[in-house]
Design a protein around this motif. Sequence first.
Motif, PDB file in Angstrom:
ATOM      1  N   ALA A   1       0.832  -1.211   0.000  1.00 20.80           N
ATOM      2  CA  ALA A   1       0.000   0.000   0.000  1.00 20.80           C
ATOM      3  C   ALA A   1       0.861   1.253   0.000  1.00 20.80           C
ATOM      4  CB  ALA A   1      -0.926  -0.018   1.214  1.00 20.80           C
ATOM      5  N   ASP A   2       1.972   1.219   0.727  1.00 19.54           N
ATOM      6  CA  ASP A   2       2.870   2.375   0.751  1.00 19.54           C
ATOM      7  C   ASP A   2       3.421   2.664  -0.647  1.00 19.54           C
ATOM      8  OD1 ASP A   2       2.499   2.702   3.453  1.00 19.54           O
ATOM      9  OD2 ASP A   2       4.360   1.702   4.041  1.00 19.54           O
ATOM     10  N   VAL A   3       3.740   1.601  -1.401  1.00 19.88           N
ATOM     11  CA  VAL A   3       4.237   1.783  -2.759  1.00 19.88           C
ATOM     12  C   VAL A   3       3.174   2.433  -3.633  1.00 19.88           C
ATOM     13  CG1 VAL A   3       5.084   0.604  -4.820  1.00 19.88           C
ATOM     14  CG2 VAL A   3       5.813  -0.171  -2.555  1.00 19.88           C
ATOM     15  N   ILE A   4       1.944   1.899  -3.538  1.00 24.21           N
ATOM     16  CA  ILE A   4       0.853   2.434  -4.354  1.00 24.21           C
ATOM     17  C   ILE A   4       0.564   3.886  -3.970  1.00 24.21           C
ATOM     18  CG2 ILE A   4      -1.600   2.186  -4.889  1.00 24.21           C
ATOM     19  CD1 ILE A   4      -1.247  -0.840  -4.424  1.00 24.21           C
ATOM     20  N   ASN A   5       0.581   4.160  -2.671  1.00 21.76           N
ATOM     21  CA  ASN A   5       0.299   5.526  -2.223  1.00 21.76           C
ATOM     22  C   ASN A   5       1.356   6.507  -2.725  1.00 21.76           C
ATOM     23  OD1 ASN A   5      -1.973   4.664  -0.872  1.00 21.76           O
ATOM     24  ND2 ASN A   5      -0.926   4.440   1.105  1.00 21.76           N
TER      25      ASN A   5
ATOM     26  N   ARG B   1      -2.637   4.878   3.936  1.00 24.84           N
ATOM     27  CA  ARG B   1      -3.909   4.512   3.332  1.00 24.84           C
ATOM     28  C   ARG B   1      -3.845   3.081   2.827  1.00 24.84           C
ATOM     29  NH1 ARG B   1      -5.799   5.976  -2.715  1.00 24.84           N
ATOM     30  NH2 ARG B   1      -3.831   4.878  -2.991  1.00 24.84           N
ATOM     31  N   LEU B   2      -4.870   2.279   3.111  1.00 27.05           N
ATOM     32  CA  LEU B   2      -4.993   0.943   2.529  1.00 27.05           C
ATOM     33  C   LEU B   2      -5.957   1.013   1.359  1.00 27.05           C
ATOM     34  CD1 LEU B   2      -5.214  -1.623   5.496  1.00 27.05           C
ATOM     35  CD2 LEU B   2      -3.332  -1.291   3.907  1.00 27.05           C
ATOM     36  N   THR B   3      -5.485   0.646   0.191  1.00 32.86           N
ATOM     37  CA  THR B   3      -6.378   0.587  -0.957  1.00 32.86           C
ATOM     38  C   THR B   3      -7.365  -0.561  -0.766  1.00 32.86           C
ATOM     39  OG1 THR B   3      -4.953  -0.921  -2.183  1.00 32.86           O
ATOM     40  CG2 THR B   3      -4.544   1.441  -2.442  1.00 32.86           C
ATOM     41  N   GLU B   4      -8.384  -0.604  -1.586  1.00 32.91           N
ATOM     42  CA  GLU B   4      -9.389  -1.660  -1.472  1.00 32.91           C
ATOM     43  C   GLU B   4      -8.755  -3.044  -1.612  1.00 32.91           C
ATOM     44  OE1 GLU B   4     -13.540  -3.147  -3.621  1.00 32.91           O
ATOM     45  OE2 GLU B   4     -12.652  -1.204  -4.134  1.00 32.91           O
TER      46      GLU B   4
ATOM     47  N   ARG C   1      -8.463  -5.877   1.388  1.00 34.29           N
ATOM     48  CA  ARG C   1      -9.033  -7.223   1.237  1.00 34.29           C
ATOM     49  C   ARG C   1      -8.035  -8.288   1.650  1.00 34.29           C
ATOM     50  NH1 ARG C   1     -11.333  -5.458  -3.775  1.00 34.29           N
ATOM     51  NH2 ARG C   1      -9.643  -6.513  -4.879  1.00 34.29           N
ATOM     52  N   ARG C   2      -6.764  -8.064   1.369  1.00 36.51           N
ATOM     53  CA  ARG C   2      -5.735  -9.038   1.755  1.00 36.51           C
ATOM     54  C   ARG C   2      -5.649  -9.163   3.272  1.00 36.51           C
ATOM     55  NH1 ARG C   2      -0.586  -7.017  -1.511  1.00 36.51           N
ATOM     56  NH2 ARG C   2       0.443  -8.514  -0.126  1.00 36.51           N
ATOM     57  N   VAL C   3      -5.689  -8.028   3.958  1.00 36.46           N
ATOM     58  CA  VAL C   3      -5.655  -8.059   5.425  1.00 36.46           C
ATOM     59  C   VAL C   3      -6.892  -8.769   5.965  1.00 36.46           C
ATOM     60  CG1 VAL C   3      -5.693  -6.653   7.517  1.00 36.46           C
ATOM     61  CG2 VAL C   3      -4.263  -5.963   5.577  1.00 36.46           C
ATOM     62  N   ASP C   4      -8.057  -8.432   5.426  1.00 35.95           N
ATOM     63  CA  ASP C   4      -9.299  -9.024   5.917  1.00 35.95           C
ATOM     64  C   ASP C   4      -9.349 -10.526   5.658  1.00 35.95           C
ATOM     65  OD1 ASP C   4      -9.935  -6.456   6.582  1.00 35.95           O
ATOM     66  OD2 ASP C   4     -11.485  -6.187   5.051  1.00 35.95           O
ATOM     67  N   ALA C   5      -8.853 -10.954   4.501  1.00 33.58           N
ATOM     68  CA  ALA C   5      -8.879 -12.383   4.183  1.00 33.58           C
ATOM     69  C   ALA C   5      -7.989 -13.173   5.134  1.00 33.58           C
ATOM     70  CB  ALA C   5      -8.432 -12.602   2.735  1.00 33.58           C
TER      71      ALA C   5
END
Length: 427
Positions: A280-284, A293-296, A300-304
């Motif tokens: 997420a840091d790379v994408i941000n 920020r966590l992208t969608e 989802r990876r964290v939630d899974a």
Amino acid sequence: MRSRTLILIAILACGSQVLAEDFDQPPINYSTGRPDNIVTLLQKRMDAGELELAFTDEHGYLPAVLKELKVPVSSQMLVFSKTSMQRDRISPRTPRAVYFNDEVYLGFCRLGEVMEVAVPDAKLGTVFYTLNQEPAARPRFQRQTDHCLACHVSRHQGIPALVVRSVYPDRDGNPILSGGSFRTDHSSPLKERWGGWYVTGTHGRQTHLGNLILSKRSVPDDLTNDAGLNVTDLKTRTDPGAYLSPLSDLVALMVLEHQAEMHNRITAANYQTQLAHRDADVINELDNALKGRLTESTARRVDAAAEQLVKYLLFCDEVRLTDPITGTSDFTDDFPKAGPRDPKGRSLRDFDLATRLFKYPCSYLIYSPVFDGLPASVRGYVYRRLWEVLTGKETGKEYAHLSTADRQAIREILLDTKSGLPEYWKH
């Protein structure tokens, strides 16, 4: 920027999959990271001259290490399949002894060169050590990042894993590879468990593969194990007097199987979350978005990963017992004493052993340092999902094994004994 772009390409290619090589990269840095666990604390005491480990000719440092790490001798299990780095020392006559508590696993071979140690670490996952079984002025736990991982890296989860395996052993203890093997946890049918292990305890009409030795290098289609069932002593099979206990306790085995996979699920959730935040840091950065920020997709990876942890934590898919289980050592009495109790005297460590392993099916490892060390995002998800299940808001079939009374009891026990619960749990 090139390295960031390469990471982004890897994110898009792999999605939520954790590759085995990921844990040696930032932010985990498995091989080069500094462990902080029950063994490193023991080593610091020895290095500072605060502690001297006693050495015995028969068992080396084993009794002293068990005492200092508070590992009960009653947890002893004997495995005679050649499925260890010291396979030349292991046979049906000279099995390897395994001991454990919530924070450490120890393997001991008679006349072995080293003691084998595995420790769940809050940052790094499971860390492996050896301790030379020779008297020394200052013994040292030597971290292993190569040899042990040859067998202990899970290809499915991409983590350094604890492995409990059931095999078909021949008369020398070699696994009969053509017969296959079984990874074992609390969901495994008893009929597939404990191949290559000695098992002492009673279990009624239920069958298993423990105490079984095959005379030929093949597994017969009509295999039975009548002589290996409901065994309460091992005098005719090995020399139990050569070990700290003459037993290989059935209840200890069942707890080990739950616990090892629970530690694996915690490690998998830890790794997946650390890597998701890294990505997420790379994408941000590429999107000029706010850091953190966590992208969608990363959320989802964290939630899974957290959802899989919740299901195992609450014993989803646990095999049902059809007859009561009884061990032979003091483990059934020792184990419940180690955990907290609520004002009604209830504990997540209380056994059932009639229809399931525990009376209150929520893993006691929720109190462990590795659970508390999970990243806040995944721990928060776990707490929220637990609250939904235990209050009855979650009615999915995965949790149908939990009665209303189960859910209420577990919720009450946690409210009275578990620190760090979110405020909404209290209302």
